[in-house]
Design an enzyme around this catalytic site. Structure first.
Site, PDB file in Angstrom:
ATOM      1  N   ASN A 191       0.855  -1.200   0.000  1.00 34.40           N
ATOM      2  CA  ASN A 191       0.000   0.000   0.000  1.00 34.40           C
ATOM      3  C   ASN A 191       0.885   1.243   0.000  1.00 34.40           C
ATOM      4  O   ASN A 191       2.115   1.144  -0.007  1.00 34.40           O
ATOM      5  CB  ASN A 191      -0.958  -0.025   1.196  1.00 34.40           C
ATOM      6  CG  ASN A 191      -0.203  -0.125   2.500  1.00 34.40           C
ATOM      7  OD1 ASN A 191       0.596   0.739   2.837  1.00 34.40           O
ATOM      8  ND2 ASN A 191      -0.424  -1.207   3.238  1.00 34.40           N
TER       9      ASN A 191
ATOM     10  N   ASP B  71      -4.256  -6.560   5.301  1.00 36.72           N
ATOM     11  CA  ASP B  71      -5.268  -7.406   5.941  1.00 36.72           C
ATOM     12  C   ASP B  71      -5.241  -8.831   5.373  1.00 36.72           C
ATOM     13  O   ASP B  71      -5.675  -9.762   6.032  1.00 36.72           O
ATOM     14  CB  ASP B  71      -6.663  -6.795   5.742  1.00 36.72           C
ATOM     15  CG  ASP B  71      -6.819  -5.529   6.579  1.00 36.72           C
ATOM     16  OD1 ASP B  71      -6.259  -5.495   7.691  1.00 36.72           O
ATOM     17  OD2 ASP B  71      -7.485  -4.576   6.116  1.00 36.72           O
TER      18      ASP B  71
ATOM     19  N   PRO C 202      -3.234 -11.982  10.588  1.00 40.61           N
ATOM     20  CA  PRO C 202      -3.660 -11.714  11.968  1.00 40.61           C
ATOM     21  C   PRO C 202      -3.804 -10.212  12.185  1.00 40.61           C
ATOM     22  O   PRO C 202      -3.068  -9.427  11.575  1.00 40.61           O
ATOM     23  CB  PRO C 202      -2.521 -12.278  12.818  1.00 40.61           C
ATOM     24  CG  PRO C 202      -1.380 -12.494  11.890  1.00 40.61           C
ATOM     25  CD  PRO C 202      -1.908 -12.586  10.497  1.00 40.61           C
ATOM     26  N   ASP C 203      -4.732  -9.813  13.043  1.00 44.73           N
ATOM     27  CA  ASP C 203      -4.841  -8.396  13.427  1.00 44.73           C
ATOM     28  C   ASP C 203      -3.886  -8.202  14.608  1.00 44.73           C
ATOM     29  O   ASP C 203      -4.197  -8.567  15.749  1.00 44.73           O
ATOM     30  CB  ASP C 203      -6.282  -8.049  13.803  1.00 44.73           C
ATOM     31  CG  ASP C 203      -6.445  -6.542  13.947  1.00 44.73           C
ATOM     32  OD1 ASP C 203      -5.571  -5.912  14.595  1.00 44.73           O
ATOM     33  OD2 ASP C 203      -7.418  -5.995  13.421  1.00 44.73           O
ATOM     34  N   ILE C 204      -2.727  -7.647  14.306  1.00 43.26           N
ATOM     35  CA  ILE C 204      -1.653  -7.563  15.299  1.00 43.26           C
ATOM     36  C   ILE C 204      -2.093  -6.743  16.505  1.00 43.26           C
ATOM     37  O   ILE C 204      -1.935  -7.137  17.665  1.00 43.26           O
ATOM     38  CB  ILE C 204      -0.387  -6.936  14.657  1.00 43.26           C
ATOM     39  CG1 ILE C 204       0.022  -7.745  13.425  1.00 43.26           C
ATOM     40  CG2 ILE C 204       0.741  -6.852  15.665  1.00 43.26           C
ATOM     41  CD1 ILE C 204       1.073  -7.074  12.558  1.00 43.26           C
TER      42      ILE C 204
ATOM     43  N   LYS D   8     -13.540   0.830  15.657  1.00 43.04           N
ATOM     44  CA  LYS D   8     -12.290   0.059  15.866  1.00 43.04           C
ATOM     45  C   LYS D   8     -11.806   0.183  17.297  1.00 43.04           C
ATOM     46  O   LYS D   8     -11.244  -0.763  17.857  1.00 43.04           O
ATOM     47  CB  LYS D   8     -11.198   0.555  14.913  1.00 43.04           C
ATOM     48  CG  LYS D   8     -11.426   0.074  13.506  1.00 43.04           C
ATOM     49  CD  LYS D   8     -10.430   0.649  12.535  1.00 43.04           C
ATOM     50  CE  LYS D   8     -10.910   0.376  11.126  1.00 43.04           C
ATOM     51  NZ  LYS D   8     -10.045   0.944  10.107  1.00 43.04           N
TER      52      LYS D   8
END
Ligand code: C5P
Length: 424
Positions: free
Chosen positions: A229, A298, A324-326, A356
């Protein structure tokens, strides 16, 4: 250099917070400083000069053309006498006059005529503080070596809530004390190296360990291609630098970026989200604060190819799996650090950012709109909205990422302290 026996010119300007300034004089005198108060004409509408004369034990300067005052200690003499000039409260108007180099009253003349380091403690309505004119003035003053104390965040006399409150007299004097000592060291360095004065932030995070992630991640498809990105890493690196300036030990886990490591920062380079996940989970338990600025992918491809993917006729389908969502994992740890997230959104910022904050169980989230003129990815400036539990909110108008980093570290340290010690 300590405040003991230091000569301080305290400039008081015309805002409602002027009522707190006599307390600043008393705290400075408690530290052993000698204080001369200089007031703007409008400050005298809020507090009588006699009050300052009583607490400082010296006549108060108001008028540039006052013969009696000039005979006692004239403006040039005061400017030379000062070891430091502190303007508290500093109104938007006085900050603008200082930026313009005006010398239309005693206070601004002293600010121009002194070689002593200068501090300002802004106090104003939050909309005035966030106005681009004020933000630009602050940036200009800081670039000239003026140090900024605060402002604090909370309810204001005008009924607004946000950034713009004068810091408490105790906080002003303790920050001044720390920075004054540091400024003394800088001046010694400057004399030796003929260098410019560098801005020093207050030691708001002394003794704390801060873990920061920054930059993008790269998700390889095969040995030559990857998905990524636009994140440049600038915001995370600026925060790492500001946290070091605030006295923290900083570990920075960086995705692939072309940025110099800020002085005093321990840097760990990673490439993919899984690498970042591993590095963060290894270091998180040893840190007090985790600031997750990285734009972590993601998704990654389900199966990375060992050899370059060959083109064939027609379409190609990539199968992706979730990374994984760190941040959420760190926030779910039993002994977790104070967790700060970032939310880059293209619309409905407050809905997504607050969502969030709750979903990931964070202590603070910094939201910014990306893909527009207000900054965000790959830009030098940024404008953000900050949210924390129980409807906490602060807004920071566009400014350089380095200045914004100072402001965010100031807010973060206040929230961190409130979190550590919820009673006080
Ligand atoms: O859910 P979203 O990706 O928008 O959340 C952004 C926040 O979560 C950022 O602080 C980012 O660093 C973090 N994040 C993470 N791991 C992911 C995705 C995002 O830590 N896989």
């Amino acid at each position: 250099m300590s405040l003991n026996k230091a000569n301080i010119v305290l400039g008081v300007t015309g805002g409602i917070a002027a009522y707190k300034a006599p307390e600043i004089v008393r705290r400075l005198i408690d530290k052993g400083a000698s204080v001369r108060v200089v007031m703007t004409a409008s400050a005298c509408d809020f507090v009588k000069p006699l009050v300052f004369q009583a607490v400082s034990g010296h006549p108060v300067g108001v008028d540039l053309l006052d013969e009696a005052a000039e005979a006692a200690m004239g403006h040039i003499e005061l400017a030379r006498w000062a070891d430091a000039v502190l303007v508290a409260p500093a109104t938007a108007n006085t900050l603008a006059r200082m930026t313009a180099g005006a010398a239309d009253d005693l206070l601004t003349t002293i600010c121009l005529a002194t070689r002593a380091p200068c501090w300002v403690a802004p106090a104003m309505n939050s909309v005035m503080w966030e106005h681009p004119a004020t933000a630009t003035n602050i940036t200009t003053l800081q670039s000239r070596g003026v140090r900024v104390l605060g402002p604090g965040i909370g309810s204001q006399a005008c009924g607004e809530t946000g950034a713009g409150r004068l810091l408490e007299p105790d906080d002003i004097v303790s920050s001044l004390e720390q920075q004054f000592a540091a400024a003394g060291e800088e001046r010694v360095l400057m004399d030796a190296k003929d260098a410019c004065v560098v801005n020093a932030e207050p030691m708001l995070l002394a003794d704390s360990h801060v873990l920061i992630t920054a930059g993008p991640t790269r998700e390889a498809l095969d040995p030559v291609r990857f998905l990524t990105n636009h994140s440049s890493g600038k915001m995370g690196f600026a925060l790492a630098e500001a946290a070091v300036d605030a006295g923290a030990s900083v570990t920075l886990i960086a995705g692939p970026v072309r940025l110099e490591t800020p002085g005093g920062v321990t840097r760990i380079d990673v490439v993919s989200a899984l690498d970042m996940h591993k590095a963060v989970l290894r270091h998180a338990p040893n840190n007090d604060i985790f600031i997750s600025v990285a734009a972590v992918a993601d998704y990654r491809v389900a199966k990375q190819q060992a050899h370059k993917i060959k083109k064939s006729e027609g379409e190609m389908t990539l199968q992706m799996v979730r990374n994984p969502d760190i941040l959420a994992e760190v926030a779910a740890l039993e002994a977790r650090p104070f967790c700060v997230g970032f939310a880059a959104e293209t619309k409905d910022l407050d809905i997504y950012a607050r969502g969030k904050l709750t979903k990931k169980n964070l202590d603070m989230i910094v939201g910014n709109l990306v893909g527009q003129a207000t900054g965000g990815f790959n830009t030098d400036d940024n404008a953000v909205e900050v949210y924390w539990p129980n409807d906490g909110y602060a807004s920071f108008a566009s400014r350089s990422k380095r200045l914004l980093a100072n402001d965010l570290i100031t807010l973060l340290s206040q929230r961190y302290r409130a979190h550590q010690d919820p009673v006080n």
